[in-house]
Design a protein around this motif. Structure first.
Motif, PDB file in Angstrom:
ATOM      1  N   UNK A  33       0.800  -1.341   0.051  1.00 16.86           N
ATOM      2  CA  UNK A  33      -0.069  -0.071  -0.016  1.00 16.86           C
ATOM      3  C   UNK A  33       0.750   1.172  -0.100  1.00 16.86           C
ATOM      4  N   UNK A  34       1.858   1.008   0.487  1.00 18.06           N
ATOM      5  CA  UNK A  34       2.818   2.578   0.824  1.00 18.06           C
ATOM      6  C   UNK A  34       4.345   2.462  -0.008  1.00 18.06           C
ATOM      7  N   UNK A  35       4.114   1.535  -1.250  1.00 20.94           N
ATOM      8  CA  UNK A  35       5.278   1.733  -2.022  1.00 20.94           C
ATOM      9  C   UNK A  35       5.409   2.945  -2.796  1.00 20.94           C
ATOM     10  N   UNK A  36       4.153   3.338  -3.486  1.00 23.25           N
ATOM     11  CA  UNK A  36       3.818   4.556  -4.170  1.00 23.25           C
ATOM     12  C   UNK A  36       2.523   5.167  -3.678  1.00 23.25           C
ATOM     13  N   UNK A  37       2.493   6.556  -3.409  1.00 23.75           N
ATOM     14  CA  UNK A  37       1.510   7.350  -2.781  1.00 23.75           C
ATOM     15  C   UNK A  37       1.456   8.587  -3.609  1.00 23.75           C
ATOM     16  N   UNK A  38       0.181   8.983  -3.840  1.00 19.57           N
ATOM     17  CA  UNK A  38      -0.109  10.515  -4.354  1.00 19.57           C
ATOM     18  C   UNK A  38       0.662  11.405  -3.342  1.00 19.57           C
ATOM     19  N   UNK A  39       0.547  12.941  -3.868  1.00 19.81           N
ATOM     20  CA  UNK A  39       1.133  13.801  -3.242  1.00 19.81           C
ATOM     21  C   UNK A  39       0.288  14.139  -1.821  1.00 19.81           C
ATOM     22  N   UNK A  40      -0.939  14.136  -2.014  1.00 18.51           N
ATOM     23  CA  UNK A  40      -1.841  14.281  -0.887  1.00 18.51           C
ATOM     24  C   UNK A  40      -2.010  13.297   0.248  1.00 18.51           C
ATOM     25  N   UNK A  41      -1.578  11.946  -0.207  1.00 22.96           N
ATOM     26  CA  UNK A  41      -1.638  10.894   0.690  1.00 22.96           C
ATOM     27  C   UNK A  41      -0.301  11.021   1.326  1.00 22.96           C
ATOM     28  N   UNK A  42       0.757  11.321   0.677  1.00 19.16           N
ATOM     29  CA  UNK A  42       2.205  11.529   1.535  1.00 19.16           C
ATOM     30  C   UNK A  42       1.983  12.600   2.427  1.00 19.16           C
ATOM     31  N   UNK A  43       1.208  13.785   2.337  1.00 18.62           N
ATOM     32  CA  UNK A  43       1.095  14.690   3.296  1.00 18.62           C
ATOM     33  C   UNK A  43       0.320  14.074   4.592  1.00 18.62           C
ATOM     34  N   UNK A  44      -0.550  13.401   4.395  1.00 17.49           N
ATOM     35  CA  UNK A  44      -1.521  12.820   5.284  1.00 17.49           C
ATOM     36  C   UNK A  44      -0.665  11.768   6.060  1.00 17.49           C
ATOM     37  N   UNK A  45      -0.023  10.865   5.299  1.00 20.29           N
ATOM     38  CA  UNK A  45       0.658  10.026   6.005  1.00 20.29           C
ATOM     39  C   UNK A  45       2.060  10.630   6.864  1.00 20.29           C
ATOM     40  N   UNK A  46       2.761  11.618   6.511  1.00 23.16           N
ATOM     41  CA  UNK A  46       3.904  12.273   7.223  1.00 23.16           C
ATOM     42  C   UNK A  46       3.126  12.935   8.515  1.00 23.16           C
ATOM     43  N   UNK A  47       1.892  13.308   8.560  1.00 21.58           N
ATOM     44  CA  UNK A  47       1.451  13.993   9.855  1.00 21.58           C
ATOM     45  C   UNK A  47       0.868  13.070  10.863  1.00 21.58           C
ATOM     46  N   UNK A  48       0.877  11.649  10.608  1.00 25.46           N
ATOM     47  CA  UNK A  48       0.479  10.791  11.624  1.00 25.46           C
ATOM     48  C   UNK A  48       1.330  10.509  12.607  1.00 25.46           C
ATOM     49  N   UNK A  49       0.834   9.928  13.719  1.00 22.71           N
ATOM     50  CA  UNK A  49       1.877   9.926  14.871  1.00 22.71           C
ATOM     51  C   UNK A  49       2.914   8.890  14.620  1.00 22.71           C
ATOM     52  N   UNK A  50       4.085   9.110  14.920  1.00 22.63           N
ATOM     53  CA  UNK A  50       5.071   8.292  14.704  1.00 22.63           C
ATOM     54  C   UNK A  50       5.113   6.958  15.910  1.00 22.63           C
ATOM     55  N   UNK A  51       5.594   5.793  15.210  1.00 21.58           N
ATOM     56  CA  UNK A  51       5.715   4.576  16.284  1.00 21.58           C
ATOM     57  C   UNK A  51       7.069   4.009  16.139  1.00 21.58           C
ATOM     58  N   UNK A  52       7.956   4.798  15.941  1.00 19.77           N
ATOM     59  CA  UNK A  52       9.600   4.331  15.813  1.00 19.77           C
ATOM     60  C   UNK A  52      10.226   5.439  16.545  1.00 19.77           C
ATOM     61  N   UNK A  53      10.320   5.530  17.940  1.00 22.47           N
ATOM     62  CA  UNK A  53      10.939   6.422  18.708  1.00 22.47           C
ATOM     63  C   UNK A  53      12.344   5.879  19.233  1.00 22.47           C
ATOM     64  N   UNK A  54      13.098   6.972  19.333  1.00 25.37           N
ATOM     65  CA  UNK A  54      14.641   6.570  19.888  1.00 25.37           C
ATOM     66  C   UNK A  54      14.580   7.634  21.145  1.00 25.37           C
ATOM     67  N   UNK A  55      14.836   6.903  22.235  1.00 26.93           N
ATOM     68  CA  UNK A  55      15.201   7.434  23.495  1.00 26.93           C
ATOM     69  C   UNK A  55      16.676   7.688  24.058  1.00 26.93           C
TER      70      UNK A  55
END
Length: 690
Positions: free
Chosen positions: A419-441
């Motif tokens: 699903x995430x290999x190719x995305x439209x410009x709008x979908x990229x903006x939407x995905x980039x603003x989601x909460x991160x789930x790979x944090x480095x402490x």
């Protein structure tokens, strides 16, 4: 001690190589080929300049014999005088070599061929003048060549003509001299033969004097380590700015080393990368037989035109032989025909090189050569990969038919690969603003936590080749207290977005509330240091706890950059969590502790340094900074004196406001106006206080 002089004519050679015995007839030789030849025996006090006082201690007088060739003084000095006066048109009548003082008129090939001219340069008169202009009196003739007698050989003699050979380092060249009559030729040959017989004894006496008691073996070789430390008060050759100095080192006319230039600096400091260190191997006997020793010339680097000479100095053989690594200063002297700036010094150290020194310099030079043959910003592998990789495509079917999709970099979501290999410009903006789930402490603080997510950048400049899609490969570095972190690399994109599954989210453990958060965007380079695009410093003490902020900042590589310049923008999401508000408040009454960020390679060190300081060192130690601080202190002192005087004026009711009051005069029975100083400032202050 003695000098015998003859007037001769020097015909041009018919053989282009200059090695044959065929020359133009005398009546076809131009008048400018008239020369004087002198055989001179000198009593030598010191064959070197007195660079170090302890070395000027002659043991005995020695003799040396030269054959000197002179040309008329007007042929040489007129273009030099016009050059020094700034008369370019008259100076262009002849081509003057201001390194040696020689002149060659246009259309006149003085030494036949290019190889001959190069060979004859080794017989020029000494380079460095004393700056006093004390020339010998040659009755209107200027010394041109000075050939040591052991290099001068008579090849053929015929009536009033003589052919001589000049030999040096396995090369030779022939010249014909036509004397006025046969007796003159006989006298010249007799004096040459007489001095040839004394040659060996004179050379031995001269070498013994130069050595000054130093015992050399026949095969002794010196390996010297030179450290060119710095220059001070170097002159300006250009108007309106400091010189761009570099140093060229020569021995017996051959260049052995050259430093890099330092831009616009009157007090330069050369480093290892700028060529401050070099190792020189030379035979001890060859060094002591040299007349001038080692010559250091300081030049001003110019991108367009010739590099101007700022001065030079020489170091004699005895000084180099005894030098044991201490730092010494040498004053600059003018070269022949060049301007005497009368200032400037160079500091350096010299000592015998150890095996470790030789090994270190060999490895450093190998690394420097390997860096020279690579192209930092033209990455062959990455460029080829960029050409072969397709970053966009148009959807041919499905709900997004006809729309442009973009390849997600550095890669798709591991949980949703298809699903995430190719995305439209709008979908990229939407995905980039989601909460991160790979944090480095990271971090060692206990006061609280700072959550930072790097979402993306916009309108970054292209620092790569730009050929066939090769664009900036960007990543973001973050420095906070004792922590250093960096995001994944997004290749070939000027408006990158970091997705929630990539390395973009970091938790910094806080040590002090006043600590700054530094972010910088770089262009990643595999074969060289990473290129800084821009940076930003964030004061997190202005943010409230447990509040999420979506922030966007303009990027600048340094605080000196103009505000209207465009280096792109960066967007982040930030949130703070504090353990205790009271502890946070009390921490403000304590100074933050010094922290150190440790890395294991130089590239990361450069990234951290530029992230915190930018690409211009604002705390650079130089005289301009010191003078500006002094001016600032004087300004504060002036303000202090003004405020003190104003305060005392208020306290003591001093009248500075002039008011004219009418005063009756009984003697003239009239009214006179008298100026009275009224303390209006003190009165106003008194009323306001009440």
């Amino acid at each position: 001690k003695s000098a015998d002089v003859w007037e001769v004519t020097c015909p041009l050679s018919i053989n282009p190589s200059g090695k044959g015995h065929h020359f133009l007839p005398a009546h076809l030789t131009p008048a400018k080929r008239r020369r004087r030849v002198s055989v001179e025996v000198h009593k030598v006090k010191s064959i070197f300049g007195s660079t170090i006082a302890e070395d000027v201690n002659p043991l005995s007088d020695t003799e040396v014999c030269y054959v000197r060739i002179l040309e008329h003084r007007t042929n040489v000095l007129e273009p030099i005088a016009h050059k020094l006066k700034g008369d370019a048109k008259k100076a262009k009548k002849g081509t003057v070599n201001f390194f040696t003082g020689s002149l060659r008129n246009k259309g006149e090939d003085d030494d036949d061929s290019i190889s001959d001219r190069s060979f004859m340069e080794s017989f020029r008169e000494p380079l460095i003048t004393d700056g006093k202009g004390g020339d010998q009196n040659f009755e209107g003739w200027q010394p041109k060549y000075k050939i040591s007698l052991q290099m001068f050989h008579i090849v053929q003699r015929k009536k009033r003509t003589l052919i001589a050979a000049f030999e040096a380092k396995g090369h030779s060249i022939h010249r014909e001299f036509i004397f006025e009559d046969e007796p003159a030729v006989s006298d010249f040959c007799a004096i040459i033969e007489k001095n040839k017989k004394l040659l060996d004894s004179r050379l031995k006496d001269r070498l013994d004097f130069t050595l000054g008691g130093i015992k050399l073996t026949k095969v002794e070789e010196l390996t010297l380590l030179f450290d060119i430390c710095s220059g001070s008060n170097l002159p300006r050759s250009d108007l309106g700015k400091d010189s761009d100095p570099y140093i060229s080192i020569r021995f017996n006319g051959k260049k052995i080393h050259k430093t890099g230039y330092i831009s616009t600096e009157a007090n330069p400091i050369w480093t290892l990368q700028k060529g401050a260190l070099f190792i020189w191997k030379v035979g001890a006997l060859e060094l002591f037989q040299s007349e001038e020793g080692l010559i250091f010339e300081v030049k001003d680097y110019d991108t367009i035109g010739s590099n101007d000479s700022l001065g030079a100095f020489n170091i004699n053989a005895r000084t180099l032989y005894k030098w044991n690594g201490e730092r010494r200063e040498f004053a600059l002297k003018p070269l022949l025909g060049e301007k005497d700036y009368q200032n400037g010094k160079i500091s350096l150290r010299v000592r015998r090189a150890t095996d470790h020194d030789i090994e270190f310099m060999e490895k450093f030079n190998e690394k420097s050569i390997s860096n020279l043959i690579t192209f930092p910003n033209i990455k062959a592998g990455n460029t080829l990969k960029s050409i072969m990789t397709v970053h966009t495509k148009k959807e041919k079917e499905g709900p997004d038919k006809g729309r442009t999709k973009y390849l997600i970099r550095p890669g798709p979501d591991p949980k949703r690969k298809e699903e995430t290999v190719w995305l439209t410009k709008e979908k990229i903006e939407e995905e980039s603003t989601r909460q991160s789930y790979n944090w480095t402490d990271i971090g060692s603080g206990t006061l609280g936590k700072v959550f930072v997510e790097v979402l993306g950048c916009d309108k970054l400049p292209n620092l790569d080749t730009g050929a066939l899609g090769d664009k900036t490969d960007s990543f973001v570095s973050l420095v906070y207290e004792d922590c250093f972190a960096r995001t994944d690399i997004v290749a070939d994109c000027l408006s990158p977005r970091w997705m929630p599954w990539t390395q973009r989210a970091f938790i910094f453990n806080m040590m002090h509330t006043s600590s700054q958060l530094f972010l910088a965007v770089f262009d990643s380079d595999e074969n060289s240091s990473h290129d800084l695009i821009g940076r930003v410093s964030i004061d997190i003490s202005n943010f409230r706890s447990n509040s999420t902020y979506l922030l966007q900042y303009n990027l600048y590589p340094t605080a000196c950059a103009p505000r209207e310049a465009n280096f792109g923008t960066i967007k982040i999401r930030l949130r703070m969590e504090l353990e205790d508000e009271r502890t946070r408040l009390l921490s403000n009454f304590q100074l933050p502790e010094s922290v150190y960020v440790n890395v294991d390679n130089k590239k990361d060190f450069d990234v951290i340094k530029q992230t915190v300081e930018g690409n211009v060192d604002m705390k650079r130690y130089n005289l301009v900074t010191i003078y500006s601080f002094c001016d600032e202190l004087w300004a504060y002192l002036t303000i202090y004196y003004a405020l003190t005087d104003a305060f005392l004026s208020l306290i003591f009711w001093r009248g500075y406001s002039i008011i004219s009051l009418p005063v009756p005069s009984y003697s003239t029975r009239s009214v006179e106006w008298v100026d009275v100083g009224f303390p209006i400032h003190s009165l106003v202050a008194f009323i306001c206080t009440i």
